[in-house]
Motif scaffolding. Structure first.
Motif, PDB file in Angstrom:
ATOM      1  N   SER A 128       0.859  -1.190   0.000  1.00 43.35           N
ATOM      2  CA  SER A 128       0.000   0.000   0.000  1.00 43.35           C
ATOM      3  C   SER A 128       0.889   1.232   0.000  1.00 43.35           C
ATOM      4  CB  SER A 128      -0.915   0.022   1.227  1.00 43.35           C
ATOM      5  OG  SER A 128      -1.882  -0.984   1.127  1.00 43.35           O
ATOM      6  N   THR A 129       0.743   2.055  -1.013  1.00 45.94           N
ATOM      7  CA  THR A 129       1.613   3.215  -1.173  1.00 45.94           C
ATOM      8  C   THR A 129       0.894   4.545  -1.035  1.00 45.94           C
ATOM      9  OG1 THR A 129       1.256   3.162  -3.565  1.00 45.94           O
ATOM     10  CG2 THR A 129       3.174   1.945  -2.703  1.00 45.94           C
ATOM     11  N   HIS A 130      -0.439   4.504  -0.882  1.00 42.05           N
ATOM     12  CA  HIS A 130      -1.214   5.738  -0.809  1.00 42.05           C
ATOM     13  C   HIS A 130      -2.267   5.661   0.291  1.00 42.05           C
ATOM     14  CE1 HIS A 130       0.395   6.092  -4.891  1.00 42.05           C
ATOM     15  NE2 HIS A 130       0.182   7.391  -4.768  1.00 42.05           N
ATOM     16  N   CYS A 131      -2.623   6.830   0.787  1.00 38.20           N
ATOM     17  CA  CYS A 131      -3.794   6.983   1.653  1.00 38.20           C
ATOM     18  C   CYS A 131      -4.894   7.561   0.769  1.00 38.20           C
ATOM     19  CB  CYS A 131      -3.511   7.949   2.796  1.00 38.20           C
ATOM     20  SG  CYS A 131      -2.212   7.420   3.929  1.00 38.20           S
ATOM     21  N   GLU A 132      -6.107   7.070   0.960  1.00 39.30           N
ATOM     22  CA  GLU A 132      -7.228   7.486   0.124  1.00 39.30           C
ATOM     23  C   GLU A 132      -8.361   7.993   0.999  1.00 39.30           C
ATOM     24  OE1 GLU A 132      -9.268   5.398  -3.593  1.00 39.30           O
ATOM     25  OE2 GLU A 132      -9.769   4.403  -1.713  1.00 39.30           O
ATOM     26  N   SER A 133      -9.075   8.972   0.475  1.00 42.31           N
ATOM     27  CA  SER A 133     -10.302   9.451   1.099  1.00 42.31           C
ATOM     28  C   SER A 133     -11.333   9.614  -0.003  1.00 42.31           C
ATOM     29  CB  SER A 133     -10.056  10.797   1.804  1.00 42.31           C
ATOM     30  OG  SER A 133     -11.240  11.259   2.407  1.00 42.31           O
ATOM     31  N   SER A 134     -12.510   9.005   0.162  1.00 43.66           N
ATOM     32  CA  SER A 134     -13.555   9.051  -0.869  1.00 43.66           C
ATOM     33  C   SER A 134     -14.881   9.468  -0.268  1.00 43.66           C
ATOM     34  CB  SER A 134     -13.729   7.682  -1.526  1.00 43.66           C
ATOM     35  OG  SER A 134     -12.579   7.308  -2.223  1.00 43.66           O
ATOM     36  N   THR A 135     -15.630  10.201  -1.045  1.00 40.14           N
ATOM     37  CA  THR A 135     -16.992  10.587  -0.672  1.00 40.14           C
ATOM     38  C   THR A 135     -17.922  10.141  -1.787  1.00 40.14           C
ATOM     39  OG1 THR A 135     -16.223  12.516   0.554  1.00 40.14           O
ATOM     40  CG2 THR A 135     -18.528  12.509  -0.117  1.00 40.14           C
ATOM     41  N   GLY A 136     -18.934   9.355  -1.443  1.00 38.53           N
ATOM     42  CA  GLY A 136     -19.914   8.891  -2.411  1.00 38.53           C
ATOM     43  C   GLY A 136     -21.294   9.402  -2.048  1.00 38.53           C
ATOM     44  N   ILE A 137     -22.044   9.837  -3.036  1.00 42.55           N
ATOM     45  CA  ILE A 137     -23.401  10.341  -2.817  1.00 42.55           C
ATOM     46  C   ILE A 137     -24.349   9.589  -3.736  1.00 42.55           C
ATOM     47  CG2 ILE A 137     -24.915  12.341  -2.998  1.00 42.55           C
ATOM     48  CD1 ILE A 137     -22.513  14.070  -2.297  1.00 42.55           C
ATOM     49  N   THR A 138     -25.405   9.038  -3.149  1.00 44.73           N
ATOM     50  CA  THR A 138     -26.449   8.357  -3.905  1.00 44.73           C
ATOM     51  C   THR A 138     -27.741   9.128  -3.710  1.00 44.73           C
ATOM     52  OG1 THR A 138     -25.384   6.233  -3.493  1.00 44.73           O
ATOM     53  CG2 THR A 138     -27.676   6.178  -4.214  1.00 44.73           C
ATOM     54  N   LYS A 139     -28.430   9.423  -4.808  1.00 43.15           N
ATOM     55  CA  LYS A 139     -29.701  10.135  -4.726  1.00 43.15           C
ATOM     56  C   LYS A 139     -30.740   9.380  -5.530  1.00 43.15           C
ATOM     57  CE  LYS A 139     -31.978  14.509  -5.117  1.00 43.15           C
ATOM     58  NZ  LYS A 139     -31.902  15.934  -5.276  1.00 43.15           N
ATOM     59  N   VAL A 140     -31.769   8.886  -4.833  1.00 45.76           N
ATOM     60  CA  VAL A 140     -32.884   8.199  -5.465  1.00 45.76           C
ATOM     61  C   VAL A 140     -34.150   8.935  -5.028  1.00 45.76           C
ATOM     62  CG1 VAL A 140     -34.119   6.024  -5.706  1.00 45.76           C
ATOM     63  CG2 VAL A 140     -31.634   6.002  -5.389  1.00 45.76           C
ATOM     64  N   GLY A 141     -34.783   9.622  -5.981  1.00 47.05           N
ATOM     65  CA  GLY A 141     -35.955  10.434  -5.652  1.00 47.05           C
ATOM     66  C   GLY A 141     -35.560  11.550  -4.698  1.00 47.05           C
ATOM     67  N   ASP A 142     -36.271  11.633  -3.572  1.00 51.27           N
ATOM     68  CA  ASP A 142     -35.976  12.656  -2.572  1.00 51.27           C
ATOM     69  C   ASP A 142     -34.991  12.180  -1.510  1.00 51.27           C
ATOM     70  OD1 ASP A 142     -37.694  14.383  -3.827  1.00 51.27           O
ATOM     71  OD2 ASP A 142     -39.420  13.852  -2.580  1.00 51.27           O
ATOM     72  N   ILE A 143     -34.533  10.933  -1.619  1.00 48.39           N
ATOM     73  CA  ILE A 143     -33.646  10.370  -0.605  1.00 48.39           C
ATOM     74  C   ILE A 143     -32.195  10.474  -1.077  1.00 48.39           C
ATOM     75  CG2 ILE A 143     -33.027   8.296   0.687  1.00 48.39           C
ATOM     76  CD1 ILE A 143     -35.957   7.395   0.290  1.00 48.39           C
ATOM     77  N   THR A 144     -31.368  11.128  -0.260  1.00 50.48           N
ATOM     78  CA  THR A 144     -29.949  11.264  -0.550  1.00 50.48           C
ATOM     79  C   THR A 144     -29.161  10.632   0.580  1.00 50.48           C
ATOM     80  OG1 THR A 144     -30.310  13.345  -1.737  1.00 50.48           O
ATOM     81  CG2 THR A 144     -28.080  12.913  -0.975  1.00 50.48           C
ATOM     82  N   SER A 145     -28.178   9.811   0.244  1.00 46.38           N
ATOM     83  CA  SER A 145     -27.303   9.235   1.266  1.00 46.38           C
ATOM     84  C   SER A 145     -25.852   9.537   0.894  1.00 46.38           C
ATOM     85  CB  SER A 145     -27.523   7.730   1.410  1.00 46.38           C
ATOM     86  OG  SER A 145     -27.184   7.074   0.214  1.00 46.38           O
ATOM     87  N   LYS A 146     -25.035   9.691   1.930  1.00 46.83           N
ATOM     88  CA  LYS A 146     -23.633  10.039   1.746  1.00 46.83           C
ATOM     89  C   LYS A 146     -22.776   9.021   2.473  1.00 46.83           C
ATOM     90  CE  LYS A 146     -20.623  13.967   2.799  1.00 46.83           C
ATOM     91  NZ  LYS A 146     -20.635  15.314   3.370  1.00 46.83           N
ATOM     92  N   VAL A 147     -21.733   8.518   1.800  1.00 45.41           N
ATOM     93  CA  VAL A 147     -20.827   7.534   2.367  1.00 45.41           C
ATOM     94  C   VAL A 147     -19.412   8.104   2.318  1.00 45.41           C
ATOM     95  CG1 VAL A 147     -19.839   5.230   2.077  1.00 45.41           C
ATOM     96  CG2 VAL A 147     -22.263   5.597   1.615  1.00 45.41           C
ATOM     97  N   GLN A 148     -18.695   8.000   3.440  1.00 44.09           N
ATOM     98  CA  GLN A 148     -17.291   8.400   3.501  1.00 44.09           C
ATOM     99  C   GLN A 148     -16.455   7.150   3.719  1.00 44.09           C
ATOM    100  OE1 GLN A 148     -15.761  11.352   3.246  1.00 44.09           O
ATOM    101  NE2 GLN A 148     -17.521  12.717   3.238  1.00 44.09           N
ATOM    102  N   ALA A 149     -15.314   7.067   3.049  1.00 47.22           N
ATOM    103  CA  ALA A 149     -14.405   5.938   3.251  1.00 47.22           C
ATOM    104  C   ALA A 149     -12.971   6.446   3.199  1.00 47.22           C
ATOM    105  CB  ALA A 149     -14.626   4.874   2.190  1.00 47.22           C
ATOM    106  N   LYS A 150     -12.126   5.866   4.056  1.00 44.16           N
ATOM    107  CA  LYS A 150     -10.704   6.201   4.086  1.00 44.16           C
ATOM    108  C   LYS A 150      -9.918   4.931   4.323  1.00 44.16           C
ATOM    109  CE  LYS A 150     -11.314  10.813   5.976  1.00 44.16           C
ATOM    110  NZ  LYS A 150     -10.916  11.758   7.016  1.00 44.16           N
ATOM    111  N   GLY A 151      -8.683   4.908   3.831  1.00 46.63           N
ATOM    112  CA  GLY A 151      -7.860   3.742   4.091  1.00 46.63           C
ATOM    113  C   GLY A 151      -6.591   3.728   3.268  1.00 46.63           C
TER     114      GLY A 151
END
Length: 199
Positions: free
Chosen positions: A44-67
Protein backbone atom coordinates in the motif's frame (compact mmCIF):
# COMPACT_ATOMS: atom_id res chain seq x y z
CA UNK A 1 29.01 -12.74 11.70
CA UNK A 2 28.17 -9.88 14.08
CA UNK A 3 28.28 -7.43 11.19
CA UNK A 4 25.72 -9.48 9.20
CA UNK A 5 23.35 -9.62 12.18
CA UNK A 6 23.75 -5.88 12.79
CA UNK A 7 23.02 -5.08 9.13
CA UNK A 8 20.00 -7.38 9.14
CA UNK A 9 18.59 -5.79 12.32
CA UNK A 10 19.14 -2.28 10.95
CA UNK A 11 17.34 -3.29 7.74
CA UNK A 12 14.38 -4.70 9.69
CA UNK A 13 14.15 -1.60 11.88
CA UNK A 14 14.51 0.73 8.90
CA UNK A 15 11.78 -0.93 6.83
CA UNK A 16 9.41 -1.35 9.78
CA UNK A 17 9.85 2.30 10.70
CA UNK A 18 8.89 3.49 7.22
CA UNK A 19 5.51 1.78 6.80
CA UNK A 20 2.87 4.21 5.63
CA UNK A 21 0.14 5.08 8.13
CA UNK A 22 -3.31 6.24 7.03
CA UNK A 23 -6.59 7.11 8.64
CA UNK A 24 -9.22 4.44 8.15
CA UNK A 25 -13.01 4.59 8.35
CA UNK A 26 -16.21 3.59 6.58
CA UNK A 27 -19.17 5.78 7.44
CA UNK A 28 -22.74 5.45 6.22
CA UNK A 29 -23.65 8.68 8.05
CA UNK A 30 -21.54 10.97 5.88
CA UNK A 31 -18.82 11.78 8.40
CA UNK A 32 -15.62 10.01 9.40
CA UNK A 33 -15.55 11.54 12.88
CA UNK A 34 -14.56 8.17 14.42
CA UNK A 35 -11.63 7.46 12.09
CA UNK A 36 -8.73 5.37 13.36
CA UNK A 37 -5.04 5.23 12.47
CA UNK A 38 -3.75 2.17 10.65
CA UNK A 39 -0.31 1.00 9.60
CA UNK A 40 -0.69 0.02 5.97
CA UNK A 41 0.15 -3.48 4.76
CA UNK A 42 3.07 -4.06 2.45
CA UNK A 43 2.27 -2.86 -1.06
CA UNK A 44 0.00 0.00 0.00
CA UNK A 45 1.61 3.21 -1.17
CA UNK A 46 -1.21 5.74 -0.81
CA UNK A 47 -3.79 6.98 1.65
CA UNK A 48 -7.23 7.49 0.12
CA UNK A 49 -10.30 9.45 1.10
CA UNK A 50 -13.56 9.05 -0.87
CA UNK A 51 -16.99 10.59 -0.67
CA UNK A 52 -19.91 8.89 -2.41
CA UNK A 53 -23.40 10.34 -2.82
CA UNK A 54 -26.45 8.36 -3.90
CA UNK A 55 -29.70 10.13 -4.73
CA UNK A 56 -32.88 8.20 -5.47
CA UNK A 57 -35.95 10.43 -5.65
CA UNK A 58 -35.98 12.66 -2.57
CA UNK A 59 -33.65 10.37 -0.61
CA UNK A 60 -29.95 11.26 -0.55
CA UNK A 61 -27.30 9.23 1.27
CA UNK A 62 -23.63 10.04 1.75
CA UNK A 63 -20.83 7.53 2.37
CA UNK A 64 -17.29 8.40 3.50
CA UNK A 65 -14.41 5.94 3.25
CA UNK A 66 -10.70 6.20 4.09
CA UNK A 67 -7.86 3.74 4.09
CA UNK A 68 -4.63 2.36 2.64
CA UNK A 69 -4.55 1.51 -1.06
CA UNK A 70 -1.89 0.20 -3.45
CA UNK A 71 -2.97 2.48 -6.32
CA UNK A 72 -5.01 5.67 -6.17
CA UNK A 73 -6.33 8.31 -8.57
CA UNK A 74 -7.69 11.76 -7.77
CA UNK A 75 -10.93 12.41 -9.59
CA UNK A 76 -14.65 11.81 -9.74
CA UNK A 77 -17.22 9.61 -11.41
CA UNK A 78 -20.91 10.37 -11.96
CA UNK A 79 -23.61 7.90 -13.00
CA UNK A 80 -26.48 10.29 -12.33
CA UNK A 81 -27.92 8.52 -9.28
CA UNK A 82 -24.47 7.73 -7.87
CA UNK A 83 -21.50 10.13 -7.71
CA UNK A 84 -18.14 9.75 -6.01
CA UNK A 85 -14.96 11.83 -5.57
CA UNK A 86 -11.58 10.51 -4.42
CA UNK A 87 -8.50 12.25 -3.01
CA UNK A 88 -5.11 10.52 -2.75
CA UNK A 89 -1.87 11.28 -0.94
CA UNK A 90 1.29 9.39 0.01
CA UNK A 91 2.46 10.77 3.39
CA UNK A 92 1.73 9.47 6.89
CA UNK A 93 -1.81 10.34 8.02
CA UNK A 94 -2.31 12.70 5.08
CA UNK A 95 -5.95 11.65 4.57
CA UNK A 96 -7.24 13.26 7.78
CA UNK A 97 -9.67 15.51 5.89
CA UNK A 98 -12.76 13.98 4.27
CA UNK A 99 -12.72 14.01 0.48
CA UNK A 100 -14.83 16.87 -0.85
CA UNK A 101 -18.25 16.06 -2.22
CA UNK A 102 -18.30 15.54 -5.99
CA UNK A 103 -18.74 18.84 -7.80
CA UNK A 104 -22.21 19.98 -8.91
CA UNK A 105 -20.84 22.71 -11.20
CA UNK A 106 -21.46 21.72 -14.85
CA UNK A 107 -18.38 21.88 -17.08
CA UNK A 108 -20.15 21.78 -20.47
CA UNK A 109 -19.43 18.09 -21.16
CA UNK A 110 -22.44 15.82 -21.77
CA UNK A 111 -22.65 12.01 -21.62
CA UNK A 112 -25.40 9.44 -21.79
CA UNK A 113 -26.55 7.83 -18.53
CA UNK A 114 -28.85 4.93 -17.65
CA UNK A 115 -32.03 5.23 -15.60
CA UNK A 116 -32.79 1.52 -15.19
CA UNK A 117 -35.04 1.35 -18.27
CA UNK A 118 -32.80 2.80 -20.97
CA UNK A 119 -29.45 4.48 -21.43
CA UNK A 120 -30.68 7.44 -23.47
CA UNK A 121 -30.87 10.10 -20.72
CA UNK A 122 -28.33 12.91 -21.02
CA UNK A 123 -26.17 13.79 -18.01
CA UNK A 124 -24.29 17.08 -17.55
CA UNK A 125 -20.76 16.37 -16.35
CA UNK A 126 -19.28 18.37 -13.48
CA UNK A 127 -15.90 19.44 -12.15
CA UNK A 128 -13.01 17.45 -13.68
CA UNK A 129 -15.22 14.81 -15.36
CA UNK A 130 -13.82 15.14 -18.88
CA UNK A 131 -14.66 11.68 -20.28
CA UNK A 132 -17.77 9.57 -20.86
CA UNK A 133 -17.80 6.00 -19.54
CA UNK A 134 -19.72 2.81 -20.30
CA UNK A 135 -19.39 -0.24 -18.02
CA UNK A 136 -21.06 -3.61 -18.57
CA UNK A 137 -21.42 -6.67 -16.35
CA UNK A 138 -22.69 -9.92 -17.81
CA UNK A 139 -23.67 -12.64 -15.33
CA UNK A 140 -25.18 -15.61 -17.12
CA UNK A 141 -28.14 -14.34 -19.15
CA UNK A 142 -28.35 -11.03 -17.24
CA UNK A 143 -26.63 -7.88 -18.46
CA UNK A 144 -26.28 -4.68 -16.47
CA UNK A 145 -24.91 -1.47 -17.95
CA UNK A 146 -24.05 1.94 -16.53
CA UNK A 147 -23.05 5.09 -18.35
CA UNK A 148 -21.97 8.47 -17.15
CA UNK A 149 -19.17 10.98 -16.68
CA UNK A 150 -15.68 10.21 -15.37
CA UNK A 151 -12.35 11.91 -14.77
CA UNK A 152 -9.57 10.90 -17.16
CA UNK A 153 -7.50 9.65 -14.21
CA UNK A 154 -10.16 7.02 -13.38
CA UNK A 155 -10.42 5.53 -16.89
CA UNK A 156 -7.42 3.21 -16.56
CA UNK A 157 -8.29 2.23 -12.97
CA UNK A 158 -11.78 0.99 -13.86
CA UNK A 159 -10.40 -1.97 -15.81
CA UNK A 160 -9.67 -3.68 -12.47
CA UNK A 161 -13.21 -3.49 -11.07
CA UNK A 162 -14.36 -6.93 -9.91
CA UNK A 163 -17.46 -8.37 -11.69
CA UNK A 164 -17.22 -5.78 -14.47
CA UNK A 165 -16.33 -7.32 -17.83
CA UNK A 166 -16.20 -4.24 -20.05
CA UNK A 167 -15.27 -0.63 -19.31
CA UNK A 168 -14.67 1.97 -22.00
CA UNK A 169 -13.98 5.69 -21.82
CA UNK A 170 -14.24 8.24 -24.61
CA UNK A 171 -13.68 11.99 -24.85
CA UNK A 172 -16.35 13.47 -27.17
CA UNK A 173 -19.75 14.81 -26.11
CA UNK A 174 -22.31 11.97 -25.97
CA UNK A 175 -19.62 9.58 -27.27
CA UNK A 176 -20.81 6.73 -25.03
CA UNK A 177 -23.90 6.16 -27.23
CA UNK A 178 -27.49 5.59 -26.20
CA UNK A 179 -29.01 2.11 -26.08
CA UNK A 180 -31.45 0.11 -24.02
CA UNK A 181 -30.42 -1.86 -20.98
CA UNK A 182 -31.82 -5.32 -20.27
CA UNK A 183 -31.50 -5.30 -16.46
CA UNK A 184 -31.44 -2.83 -13.61
CA UNK A 185 -28.10 -1.11 -13.39
CA UNK A 186 -28.12 -0.34 -9.63
CA UNK A 187 -26.02 -3.44 -8.82
CA UNK A 188 -23.32 -2.40 -11.28
CA UNK A 189 -23.37 1.19 -9.96
CA UNK A 190 -22.83 -0.16 -6.46
CA UNK A 191 -19.95 -2.39 -7.63
CA UNK A 192 -18.17 0.54 -9.24
CA UNK A 193 -18.86 2.86 -6.30
CA UNK A 194 -17.58 0.31 -3.80
CA UNK A 195 -14.44 -0.18 -5.89
CA UNK A 196 -13.60 3.51 -5.67
CA UNK A 197 -14.55 3.79 -2.01
CA UNK A 198 -12.75 0.67 -0.82
CA UNK A 199 -9.65 0.35 -3.07
Amino acid sequence: MDLQISVFLLFVLFTAGHSLRCYECMSQTGSCAGQTERTCPSGSTHCESSTGITKVGDITSKVQAKGCVPVCQNGSINFGLVRTATSCCNRDLCNRQDAPEPSNVPNGKKCYTCDGQSCSAILSCSGDEDRCVTATDTSGSLTAMVKGCISKSFCDATTAVRNVVSVSCCSGNLCNGSQSVSQSFLFLCCSLLSYFLLH
